[in-house]
Design a protein around this motif. Structure first.
Motif, mmCIF file in Angstrom:
data_model
loop_
_atom_site.group_PDB
_atom_site.id
_atom_site.type_symbol
_atom_site.label_atom_id
_atom_site.label_comp_id
_atom_site.label_asym_id
_atom_site.label_seq_id
_atom_site.Cartn_x
_atom_site.Cartn_y
_atom_site.Cartn_z
ATOM 1 N N UNK A 11 -5.446 7.109 4.588
ATOM 2 C CA UNK A 11 -4.697 5.754 4.539
ATOM 3 C C UNK A 11 -5.027 4.910 3.339
ATOM 4 N N UNK A 12 -5.025 5.331 2.906
ATOM 5 C CA UNK A 12 -4.970 4.512 1.126
ATOM 6 C C UNK A 12 -3.565 3.396 1.694
ATOM 7 N N UNK A 13 -2.264 2.431 1.620
ATOM 8 C CA UNK A 13 -1.023 2.312 1.256
ATOM 9 C C UNK A 13 -0.688 2.721 0.552
ATOM 10 N N UNK A 19 3.384 8.242 -2.280
ATOM 11 C CA UNK A 19 3.056 10.256 -1.572
ATOM 12 C C UNK A 19 4.778 10.386 -1.339
ATOM 13 N N UNK A 20 5.127 9.113 -0.864
ATOM 14 C CA UNK A 20 6.346 9.065 0.177
ATOM 15 C C UNK A 20 7.408 9.248 -1.196
#
Length: 65
Positions: A11-13, A19-20
């Protein structure tokens, strides 16, 4: 089988964005790499890229250059 909750870091933006980006690069045939802050070797392993240090330098506990 019971579903498990995703790890907190999911959940860490900033980590999610990293990762994206990595997933998009790999989908297009690229790999992201960074240099180790201790020995300057190129790193491509996701854990090493995130830490900016390779496994040998992490084990040695080398000071960051």
């Amino acid at each position: 089988m019971r579903p498990t909750n995703p790890p907190d870091h999911a959940y860490d933006p900033d980590l999610r964005a990293d990762a994206d980006l990595d997933a998009e690069a790999r989908a297009r045939g690229y790999r992201l790499a960074v240099q180790c802050t201790s020995c300057k070797q190129w790193l491509v392993n996701a854990r090493s890229v995130a830490a900016h240090r390779g496994p040998v330098c992490r084990r040695k506990g080398d000071n960051v250059a």
